[in-house]
Design an enzyme around this catalytic site. Sequence first.
Site, mmCIF file in Angstrom:
data_model
loop_
_atom_site.group_PDB
_atom_site.id
_atom_site.type_symbol
_atom_site.label_atom_id
_atom_site.label_comp_id
_atom_site.label_asym_id
_atom_site.label_seq_id
_atom_site.Cartn_x
_atom_site.Cartn_y
_atom_site.Cartn_z
ATOM 1 N N ARG A 104 38.564 21.117 -5.636
ATOM 2 C CA ARG A 104 38.325 19.981 -6.526
ATOM 3 C C ARG A 104 38.309 20.457 -7.962
ATOM 4 O O ARG A 104 37.710 21.480 -8.277
ATOM 5 C CB ARG A 104 36.947 19.374 -6.241
ATOM 6 C CG ARG A 104 36.892 18.480 -5.086
ATOM 7 C CD ARG A 104 35.675 17.589 -5.095
ATOM 8 N NE ARG A 104 34.444 18.167 -5.597
ATOM 9 C CZ ARG A 104 33.271 17.565 -5.566
ATOM 10 N NH1 ARG A 104 33.180 16.345 -5.078
ATOM 11 N NH2 ARG A 104 32.176 18.132 -6.023
ATOM 12 N N ASP A 201 27.283 23.667 -1.948
ATOM 13 C CA ASP A 201 28.729 23.899 -1.836
ATOM 14 C C ASP A 201 29.027 24.562 -0.488
ATOM 15 O O ASP A 201 28.673 25.720 -0.259
ATOM 16 C CB ASP A 201 29.196 24.782 -2.993
ATOM 17 C CG ASP A 201 30.715 24.893 -3.014
ATOM 18 O OD1 ASP A 201 31.297 25.281 -1.978
ATOM 19 O OD2 ASP A 201 31.314 24.609 -4.055
ATOM 20 N N ASP A 204 31.087 27.873 -0.691
ATOM 21 C CA ASP A 204 30.310 28.999 -1.225
ATOM 22 C C ASP A 204 29.252 29.461 -0.227
ATOM 23 O O ASP A 204 28.984 30.660 -0.100
ATOM 24 C CB ASP A 204 29.605 28.596 -2.530
ATOM 25 C CG ASP A 204 30.574 28.429 -3.687
ATOM 26 O OD1 ASP A 204 31.790 28.564 -3.472
ATOM 27 O OD2 ASP A 204 30.106 28.142 -4.804
HETATM 28 C C1 PRP Z 1 34.759 20.809 -0.718
HETATM 29 C C2 PRP Z 1 34.865 20.307 0.687
HETATM 30 C C3 PRP Z 1 35.866 19.195 0.610
HETATM 31 C C4 PRP Z 1 35.657 18.679 -0.781
HETATM 32 C C5 PRP Z 1 34.973 17.368 -0.694
HETATM 33 O O1 PRP Z 1 35.774 21.663 -1.042
HETATM 34 O O2 PRP Z 1 35.244 21.300 1.588
HETATM 35 O O3 PRP Z 1 37.194 19.637 0.817
HETATM 36 O O4 PRP Z 1 34.841 19.608 -1.485
HETATM 37 O O5 PRP Z 1 34.894 16.773 -1.932
HETATM 38 P P1 PRP Z 1 35.637 15.412 -2.247
HETATM 39 O O6 PRP Z 1 35.360 14.500 -1.096
HETATM 40 O O7 PRP Z 1 34.977 14.952 -3.518
HETATM 41 O O8 PRP Z 1 37.080 15.663 -2.434
HETATM 42 P P2 PRP Z 1 35.778 22.486 -2.423
HETATM 43 O O9 PRP Z 1 36.688 21.822 -3.402
HETATM 44 O O10 PRP Z 1 34.366 22.726 -2.853
HETATM 45 O O11 PRP Z 1 36.489 23.827 -2.017
HETATM 46 P P3 PRP Z 1 35.956 25.005 -1.066
HETATM 47 O O12 PRP Z 1 35.884 24.442 0.308
HETATM 48 O O13 PRP Z 1 36.998 26.043 -1.228
HETATM 49 O O14 PRP Z 1 34.621 25.454 -1.589
HETATM 50 N N1 URA Z 2 31.869 19.782 -1.826
HETATM 51 C C1 URA Z 2 30.808 20.482 -1.359
HETATM 52 O O1 URA Z 2 30.970 21.616 -0.851
HETATM 53 N N2 URA Z 2 29.596 19.940 -1.448
HETATM 54 C C2 URA Z 2 29.380 18.714 -1.969
HETATM 55 O O2 URA Z 2 28.220 18.255 -2.007
HETATM 56 C C3 URA Z 2 30.488 18.001 -2.454
HETATM 57 C C4 URA Z 2 31.727 18.558 -2.356
#
Ligand code: PRP
Ligand code: URA
Length: 210
Positions: A104, A201, A204
Site C-alpha cells: 500500500r 502490520d 511486519d
Molecule cells: C497489508 C495486507 C493487505 C493490505 C490491506 O499489506 O496484507 O494486503 O495491507 O490493506 P488494504 O485493504 O487497505 O489494501 P501491506 O501493504 O501492509 O504489505 P505487506 O503484507 O507486505 O506488509
Molecule cells: N495492513 C495491515 O497489515 N494492517 C492493517 O491494519 C491495515 C493494513
Amino acid sequence: MPVAVHLVEHPLAAASLTKVRDEATPNNVFRQELERIGTLLIVEATRNLPTHEVSVRTPIQETTGRVLSTQPIVVPVLRAGLGFLNAAQVLLPTADVGFIGISRDEETFEPKPYVNKLPESFENRVCIVLDPMLATGGSLAHTCRLLVDAGATGPIIVVCALAAPEGLDFLRTTDLDLIIYTASIDERLNENAYIVPGLGDAGDRQFGAA
Ligand code: PRP
Ligand code: URA
C-alpha cells in the site's frame, strides 16, 4: 455484484485472534497463531467445494467415497498472505498457487502491485485469495481484478483474519463477485488506514519491518 461475508466464530479462532492482537506476542508465535486462524477459516471457506462420487475398496469391501471435483487455485497476497499458505496447502494438497505482491502507498493507501505470477489456466477452477488483512479493500479489489483478467469466473473466495467495515462497504460498490470468510469484523480504520483495534502490520509482525 454480490459480496457475501461469513463471520467465522469459533472458540479456537477467537483464542488465536487474541494472541495475534497482543502486541507482546513475538513474531514466531504470531506466525503459528495466524496459521491456526488460517486453518480454521479455510475449513469453512472450502465447505461448499464441489465433489463427486468415486468407488473405493476398504480392506472389508467395495464402497463409495467423495473427492474434490476442482483443483483449486490459492493466491496469497504478498507478504502477509504467506501466513495462510501452509494451512491452505495442507488442506488442499493438489491446489496450484499463484502469487500476487501488493504494497500500500503509505500516503494514498492505493495498492501498488509488484508481483503477478499466476497459474496458466483458471478454467473451471475455484480461486481462493489469502490475505489476513482487509482494511480499505484496495489490495483485495486489485488482486481479484487481476484474477478475473486471468480468467477466474464465479465467485472468488477470500480468506482474511480481520476485516474493516469500510473495506467491506467499498467492495460492495465494485463489480466483484466475492465470498469472504473472516474471523472478525473490527470497529473501523484509523487515519493511517490501519484496522482498529486490529493487530498492527501483519507483514511486519510475521517477517519484520520492511
Ligand atoms: C497489508 C495486507 C493487505 C493490505 C490491506 O499489506 O496484507 O494486503 O495491507 O490493506 P488494504 O485493504 O487497505 O489494501 P501491506 O501493504 O501492509 O504489505 P505487506 O503484507 O507486505 O506488509
Ligand atoms: N495492513 C495491515 O497489515 N494492517 C492493517 O491494519 C491495515 C493494513
